[in-house]
Design a protein around this motif. Structure first.
Motif, PDB file in Angstrom:
ATOM      1  N   MET A  27       2.917  -8.310   4.044  1.00 51.59           N
ATOM      2  CA  MET A  27       4.575  -8.171   3.029  1.00 51.59           C
ATOM      3  C   MET A  27       4.871  -7.398   2.861  1.00 51.59           C
ATOM      4  O   MET A  27       5.984  -7.225   2.374  1.00 51.59           O
ATOM      5  CB  MET A  27       3.593  -8.721   1.879  1.00 51.59           C
ATOM      6  N   VAL A  28       4.190  -5.955   3.837  1.00 56.63           N
ATOM      7  CA  VAL A  28       4.789  -4.740   2.987  1.00 56.63           C
ATOM      8  C   VAL A  28       6.699  -4.764   3.836  1.00 56.63           C
ATOM      9  O   VAL A  28       7.270  -3.692   3.739  1.00 56.63           O
ATOM     10  CB  VAL A  28       4.153  -3.272   3.246  1.00 56.63           C
ATOM     11  N   ASP A  29       6.446  -5.211   4.682  1.00 62.06           N
ATOM     12  CA  ASP A  29       8.030  -5.106   5.606  1.00 62.06           C
ATOM     13  C   ASP A  29       7.604  -6.559   6.497  1.00 62.06           C
ATOM     14  O   ASP A  29       7.108  -7.112   6.891  1.00 62.06           O
ATOM     15  CB  ASP A  29       7.093  -4.378   6.816  1.00 62.06           C
ATOM     16  N   LYS A  87       3.972  -9.215  -3.514  1.00 62.00           N
ATOM     17  CA  LYS A  87       5.767  -8.855  -3.609  1.00 62.00           C
ATOM     18  C   LYS A  87       5.285  -7.484  -2.384  1.00 62.00           C
ATOM     19  O   LYS A  87       3.880  -6.098  -2.717  1.00 62.00           O
ATOM     20  CB  LYS A  87       6.203  -7.821  -4.647  1.00 62.00           C
ATOM     21  N   PRO A  88       6.255  -7.096  -2.007  1.00 61.96           N
ATOM     22  CA  PRO A  88       5.853  -6.043  -0.838  1.00 61.96           C
ATOM     23  C   PRO A  88       5.327  -4.566  -1.345  1.00 61.96           C
ATOM     24  O   PRO A  88       4.507  -3.432  -1.207  1.00 61.96           O
ATOM     25  CB  PRO A  88       7.469  -5.315  -0.009  1.00 61.96           C
ATOM     26  N   ASP A  89       5.944  -4.147  -2.799  1.00 65.16           N
ATOM     27  CA  ASP A  89       5.377  -3.045  -3.855  1.00 65.16           C
ATOM     28  C   ASP A  89       3.530  -3.293  -4.436  1.00 65.16           C
ATOM     29  O   ASP A  89       2.946  -2.110  -5.156  1.00 65.16           O
ATOM     30  CB  ASP A  89       6.606  -2.423  -4.907  1.00 65.16           C
ATOM     31  N   SER A 147       5.623   1.426   7.178  1.00 69.83           N
ATOM     32  CA  SER A 147       5.239   0.472   5.877  1.00 69.83           C
ATOM     33  C   SER A 147       4.296   0.105   6.241  1.00 69.83           C
ATOM     34  O   SER A 147       3.071  -0.232   5.477  1.00 69.83           O
ATOM     35  CB  SER A 147       6.495  -0.132   5.534  1.00 69.83           C
TER      36      SER A 147
END
Length: 161
Positions: A27-29, A87-89, A147
């Protein structure tokens, strides 16, 4: 460890930490093609776990072919993840929380060696996801993005590896 030693909630936590950690790195990328490649790599890593850790009762109980078939037949509780948690964050923090909960469950029920191997397995899954697809067109290019590398470093720290 046998399934009888754990509640269904504990089983979901221990199995879920593995899955959530791999998902967090994806998810981070995120990219459409790369995410599909990463999911396939994660599935292959999980499928091979029982062969890689033949003497680890945690992994055998949760990820062997027999365990997977039994879970399908018994309607074992599914791992529930909220979209906002992945979510990515937020994904890495979700994975860290899942790992912390799983290790708390295992701390009184598994041997130190089993726990060490379980931690290695979690990290191996996350690392496999990070290395599965690159950042370029159709998953080519640099395999581990900055990331993803940061996410791996955070997971490695919480796993104390």
């Amino acid at each position: 460890m046998t399934l009888l030693d754990y509640s269904s909630d504990e089983i979901a936590k221990v199995a879920g930490a593995v899955m959530v950690s791999g998902m967090a790195v994806a998810m981070v990328d995120m990219g459409v093609v790369s995410t599909a490649i990463e999911a396939a790599a994660m599935a292959k890593e999980v499928a091979g776990a029982s062969k890689k850790y033949p003497n680890n009762t945690i992994i055998q109980t949760l990820f062997s072919e027999e365990a997977v078939e039994k879970a399908k037949a018994d309607k074992t509780p599914k791992i529930e993840i909220k979209a906002e948690d992945m979510k990515p964050d937020t994904a890495v923090n979700t994975a860290i929380n899942a790992i912390t909960e799983a290790l708390a469950v295992l701390s009184t029920k598994a041997t130190p060696e089993e726990i060490r191997q379980y931690k290695e397995f979690i990290y191996s899954c996350a690392e496999t996801v990070a290395n599965a697809a690159g950042s370029g067109l159709f998953g080519t290019g640099e395999k581990v993005s900055p990331s993803e590398a940061a996410a791996l470093a955070q997971l490695k720290a919480v796993l104390e590896l």
